[in-house]
Design a protein around this motif. Structure first.
Motif, PDB file in Angstrom:
ATOM      1  N   LYS A 165       6.027  -9.392  13.851  1.00 31.77           N
ATOM      2  CA  LYS A 165       6.991  -8.450  13.297  1.00 31.77           C
ATOM      3  C   LYS A 165       6.301  -7.454  12.359  1.00 31.77           C
ATOM      4  O   LYS A 165       6.528  -6.242  12.440  1.00 31.77           O
ATOM      5  CB  LYS A 165       8.082  -9.211  12.544  1.00 31.77           C
ATOM      6  CG  LYS A 165       9.071  -8.312  11.810  1.00 31.77           C
ATOM      7  CD  LYS A 165      10.087  -9.140  11.044  1.00 31.77           C
ATOM      8  CE  LYS A 165      11.005  -8.238  10.214  1.00 31.77           C
ATOM      9  NZ  LYS A 165      11.988  -9.039   9.437  1.00 31.77           N
ATOM     10  N   ARG A 197       4.119  -4.793  14.239  1.00 34.31           N
ATOM     11  CA  ARG A 197       4.913  -3.742  14.873  1.00 34.31           C
ATOM     12  C   ARG A 197       5.543  -2.831  13.822  1.00 34.31           C
ATOM     13  O   ARG A 197       5.554  -1.604  13.974  1.00 34.31           O
ATOM     14  CB  ARG A 197       6.004  -4.358  15.753  1.00 34.31           C
ATOM     15  CG  ARG A 197       6.852  -3.343  16.514  1.00 34.31           C
ATOM     16  CD  ARG A 197       6.038  -2.565  17.543  1.00 34.31           C
ATOM     17  NE  ARG A 197       6.878  -1.607  18.277  1.00 34.31           N
ATOM     18  CZ  ARG A 197       6.435  -0.789  19.225  1.00 34.31           C
ATOM     19  NH1 ARG A 197       5.164  -0.806  19.567  1.00 34.31           N
ATOM     20  NH2 ARG A 197       7.260   0.048  19.820  1.00 34.31           N
ATOM     21  N   GLN A 198       6.035  -3.434  12.744  1.00 27.23           N
ATOM     22  CA  GLN A 198       6.642  -2.609  11.705  1.00 27.23           C
ATOM     23  C   GLN A 198       5.610  -1.689  11.070  1.00 27.23           C
ATOM     24  O   GLN A 198       5.894  -0.515  10.799  1.00 27.23           O
ATOM     25  CB  GLN A 198       7.277  -3.492  10.631  1.00 27.23           C
ATOM     26  CG  GLN A 198       8.100  -2.704   9.618  1.00 27.23           C
ATOM     27  CD  GLN A 198       8.965  -3.595   8.763  1.00 27.23           C
ATOM     28  OE1 GLN A 198       8.462  -4.449   8.035  1.00 27.23           O
ATOM     29  NE2 GLN A 198      10.268  -3.409   8.854  1.00 27.23           N
ATOM     30  N   HIS A 199       4.403  -2.188  10.873  1.00 30.82           N
ATOM     31  CA  HIS A 199       3.331  -1.354  10.311  1.00 30.82           C
ATOM     32  C   HIS A 199       3.010  -0.193  11.244  1.00 30.82           C
ATOM     33  O   HIS A 199       2.784   0.939  10.788  1.00 30.82           O
ATOM     34  CB  HIS A 199       2.082  -2.207  10.076  1.00 30.82           C
ATOM     35  CG  HIS A 199       0.917  -1.424   9.547  1.00 30.82           C
ATOM     36  ND1 HIS A 199       0.881  -0.897   8.273  1.00 30.82           N
ATOM     37  CD2 HIS A 199      -0.255  -1.062  10.138  1.00 30.82           C
ATOM     38  CE1 HIS A 199      -0.247  -0.239   8.092  1.00 30.82           C
ATOM     39  NE2 HIS A 199      -0.961  -0.323   9.211  1.00 30.82           N
ATOM     40  N   GLU A 205       5.842   2.398  10.978  1.00 30.82           N
ATOM     41  CA  GLU A 205       5.699   3.136   9.726  1.00 30.82           C
ATOM     42  C   GLU A 205       4.563   4.152   9.818  1.00 30.82           C
ATOM     43  O   GLU A 205       4.708   5.312   9.400  1.00 30.82           O
ATOM     44  CB  GLU A 205       5.415   2.165   8.576  1.00 30.82           C
ATOM     45  CG  GLU A 205       6.559   1.248   8.223  1.00 30.82           C
ATOM     46  CD  GLU A 205       6.156   0.221   7.169  1.00 30.82           C
ATOM     47  OE1 GLU A 205       5.173   0.490   6.429  1.00 30.82           O
ATOM     48  OE2 GLU A 205       6.784  -0.831   7.095  1.00 30.82           O
ATOM     49  N   ASP A 212      12.731  -2.408  17.633  1.00 30.89           N
ATOM     50  CA  ASP A 212      12.156  -1.404  16.728  1.00 30.89           C
ATOM     51  C   ASP A 212      13.215  -0.822  15.807  1.00 30.89           C
ATOM     52  O   ASP A 212      12.940  -0.534  14.629  1.00 30.89           O
ATOM     53  CB  ASP A 212      11.512  -0.279  17.535  1.00 30.89           C
ATOM     54  CG  ASP A 212      10.242  -0.705  18.238  1.00 30.89           C
ATOM     55  OD1 ASP A 212       9.706  -1.787  17.923  1.00 30.89           O
ATOM     56  OD2 ASP A 212       9.775   0.054  19.116  1.00 30.89           O
ATOM     57  N   LEU A 229      13.719  -3.088  12.871  1.00 35.19           N
ATOM     58  CA  LEU A 229      12.610  -2.947  11.929  1.00 35.19           C
ATOM     59  C   LEU A 229      12.701  -1.620  11.174  1.00 35.19           C
ATOM     60  O   LEU A 229      12.434  -1.551   9.975  1.00 35.19           O
ATOM     61  CB  LEU A 229      11.276  -3.027  12.676  1.00 35.19           C
ATOM     62  CG  LEU A 229      10.961  -4.345  13.387  1.00 35.19           C
ATOM     63  CD1 LEU A 229       9.664  -4.229  14.172  1.00 35.19           C
ATOM     64  CD2 LEU A 229      10.879  -5.494  12.391  1.00 35.19           C
ATOM     65  N   PHE A 230      13.079  -0.584  11.898  1.00 33.71           N
ATOM     66  CA  PHE A 230      13.237   0.738  11.305  1.00 33.71           C
ATOM     67  C   PHE A 230      14.311   0.712  10.216  1.00 33.71           C
ATOM     68  O   PHE A 230      14.127   1.274   9.129  1.00 33.71           O
ATOM     69  CB  PHE A 230      13.596   1.741  12.398  1.00 33.71           C
ATOM     70  CG  PHE A 230      14.008   3.102  11.916  1.00 33.71           C
ATOM     71  CD1 PHE A 230      13.060   4.018  11.490  1.00 33.71           C
ATOM     72  CD2 PHE A 230      15.346   3.472  11.900  1.00 33.71           C
ATOM     73  CE1 PHE A 230      13.436   5.283  11.045  1.00 33.71           C
ATOM     74  CE2 PHE A 230      15.737   4.728  11.457  1.00 33.71           C
ATOM     75  CZ  PHE A 230      14.771   5.638  11.028  1.00 33.71           C
ATOM     76  N   GLU A 245      15.326  -1.782   8.405  1.00 31.63           N
ATOM     77  CA  GLU A 245      14.815  -2.507   7.237  1.00 31.63           C
ATOM     78  C   GLU A 245      13.881  -1.619   6.416  1.00 31.63           C
ATOM     79  O   GLU A 245      13.970  -1.572   5.180  1.00 31.63           O
ATOM     80  CB  GLU A 245      14.062  -3.763   7.689  1.00 31.63           C
ATOM     81  CG  GLU A 245      14.944  -4.837   8.299  1.00 31.63           C
ATOM     82  CD  GLU A 245      14.124  -6.036   8.754  1.00 31.63           C
ATOM     83  OE1 GLU A 245      12.945  -6.149   8.337  1.00 31.63           O
ATOM     84  OE2 GLU A 245      14.656  -6.863   9.518  1.00 31.63           O
ATOM     85  N   TRP A 246      13.008  -0.915   7.106  1.00 35.58           N
ATOM     86  CA  TRP A 246      12.022  -0.066   6.425  1.00 35.58           C
ATOM     87  C   TRP A 246      12.693   1.093   5.699  1.00 35.58           C
ATOM     88  O   TRP A 246      12.377   1.385   4.537  1.00 35.58           O
ATOM     89  CB  TRP A 246      11.012   0.450   7.454  1.00 35.58           C
ATOM     90  CG  TRP A 246      10.033   1.430   6.904  1.00 35.58           C
ATOM     91  CD1 TRP A 246       9.071   1.190   5.953  1.00 35.58           C
ATOM     92  CD2 TRP A 246       9.910   2.814   7.265  1.00 35.58           C
ATOM     93  NE1 TRP A 246       8.353   2.334   5.707  1.00 35.58           N
ATOM     94  CE2 TRP A 246       8.839   3.344   6.491  1.00 35.58           C
ATOM     95  CE3 TRP A 246      10.575   3.638   8.167  1.00 35.58           C
ATOM     96  CZ2 TRP A 246       8.449   4.681   6.597  1.00 35.58           C
ATOM     97  CZ3 TRP A 246      10.180   4.962   8.278  1.00 35.58           C
ATOM     98  CH2 TRP A 246       9.134   5.474   7.495  1.00 35.58           C
TER      99      TRP A 246
END
Length: 454
Positions: free
Chosen positions: A14, A17-19, A22, A432, A435-436, A438-439
């Motif tokens: 996770k 992919r989140q990195h 970003e 994605d 994750l987006f 959350e970011w």
């Protein structure tokens, strides 16, 4: 695998992919686009609305992923097509061509570039899957809709190759369409040409038509006004000679700054210019022209570099209007371009007949299939039209022939690969998106109310 180890694996996957998400968003939105923090927040709030809206606003993530995946049906690198570059279900619509005919076609050309036709097809197929998912269709039903689109695309290409249709003159009107598209076309044929003017302008005390201010239509500064006035002859000079009217036709009556842009266009300047028009304008005395900023197309960062293309289209506004001319029959006669402070803009008419086929008008699979059938045929048309017949400097081949050659006798395998890839990527987009969300909540909206995901 123990619970602790399993959790570590899930967490690491996770975070990686989140990195990556970003990093890509920071590179494109902050570094390449130069968006301010407030502009990014505005864009990301729109992208938070749904996975489909997220997909629309992150074409660079799509190309980053898809350009690294091998596919079996690419055309040779020297036999590429002129692609629309950001093909999805929201980039088709109704508008008026230069002869006053109400037509249905692709209506966004900002990302136009030279590359494999597969990227248009894959992006469109993924958008179909996301659209159908939002309509609560199950996975098998989603696959059937994608196949329906691909069959329409393939059959239309074959009709072009066999000379049963001509991509240079084929248009989609109320006479040759069905379903929701046909209903919208019939409805708009009855719309009056001053519909847009009634919505965004009025006659003031001095008996002059001017813009009506709103959240979307706002006043320009005196500096902006003087800059646009000073560059207007440059725009007029860029119009194709066969489309030019006398100078008075383009006389500026008022101008405004346009807000409320599409998801991917946030941060790009956009103006509305009210011009005199005349009898040539289908009986309409005044016209609204749109002056829109445009930058390097997203596919250019990921697809093969083409020196001749960049030599010819160093001005990005020129690239955009040439893409439209290549893909449309009887294109907008107001297409032109100009430069403001080293930023590139293109100009087009803001059609009073502009309208999309909304999701609420596609209530059944028959409605969706009817719409996708036309979208598939339109996709085939833009690929087949924008080739050696309109730009022999860039192409030495007919795109429909090269695409059909790449697919060969393996259409079923072609469908299977596109369906598998688009359904798989749809699920990736949904992950994605989470994750987006959350970011964005953490990095941009930490002081605001939590976002409720749709």
């Amino acid at each position: 695998m123990g619970t602790a180890m399993q959790n570590r694996v899930i967490h690491t996957r996770k975070m990686l992919r989140q990195h990556m998400i970003e990093t890509i968003l920071n590179e494109f939105d902050e570094q390449c686009m130069g968006l301010t923090r407030e502009q990014r927040k505005e864009k990301y709030k729109k992208m938070l609305e749904s996975p489909f809206r997220f997909f629309r606003g992150s074409a660079y993530l799509f190309y980053y992923d898809m350009s690294n995946i091998p596919f079996s049906f690419h055309t040779p690198k020297d036999k590429s097509a002129w692609i629309q570059g950001d093909l999805h279900m929201e980039n088709f619509g109704v508008f008026q061509n230069e002869q006053g005919e109400i037509v249905y076609d692709v209506n966004d050309f900002d990302e136009g570039y030279i590359g494999s036709y597969l990227y248009d097809v894959l992006r469109m197929a993924t958008s179909i899957a996301l659209f159908c998912d939002a309509q609560s269709l199950n996975e098998e039903e989603q696959k059937e809709r994608i196949v329906h689109y691909l069959e329409a695309y393939y059959k239309q290409l074959k009709r072009f190759k066999k000379k049963k249709d001509d991509p240079h003159t084929l248009t989609f009107t109320k006479e040759n369409t069905t379903g929701p598209v046909n209903k919208v076309l019939k409805k708009l044929v009855k719309r009056q040409t001053n519909h847009l003017l009634r919505d965004i302008t009025y006659i003031n005390e001095e008996n002059r038509r001017v813009f009506a201010w709103s959240n979307e239509i706002q006043s320009v500064t005196e500096e902006e006004r003087q800059t646009l006035m000073g560059l207007w002859d440059t725009y007029i000079h860029s119009i194709d000679p066969e489309d030019k009217r006398e100078r008075s036709h383009y006389s500026i009556k008022d101008m405004a700054r346009k807000h409320g842009s599409g998801t991917a266009s946030i941060g790009l300047e956009r103006y509305y210019i009210l011009v005199e028009g005349g009898k040539e304008a289908l009986g309409q005395d005044d016209l609204v022209l749109e002056v829109k900023e445009v930058r390097t197309p997203v596919p250019a960062y990921f697809l093969p570099y083409r020196e001749l293309f960049w030599q010819k289209y160093q001005h990005q506004g020129h690239r955009v209007i040439t893409t439209q001319k290549a893909m449309h029959h009887l294109e907008d006669p107001y297409l032109g371009y100009l430069t403001i402070d080293d930023r590139h803009f293109f100009v087009r008419e803001r059609s009073p007949y502009k309208k999309k086929v909304k999701a609420k008008w596609m209530q059944t699979t028959a409605d969706i299939d009817s719409t996708l059938n036309i979208m598939g045929r339109v996709t085939a048309k833009i690929h087949a039209r924008a080739d050696v017949d309109v730009h022999d400097e860039l192409f030495s081949h007919h795109s429909e022939e090269e695409i059909l050659s790449a697919i060969g006798e393996q259409f079923e395998s072609f469908c299977s690969q596109i369906v598998f890839s688009s359904i798989t990527y749809k699920e990736q987009v949904k992950r994605d998106y989470e994750l987006f969300c959350e970011w964005v909540q953490k990095e941009f909206l930490e002081t605001e109310e939590p976002i409720v995901q749709s």
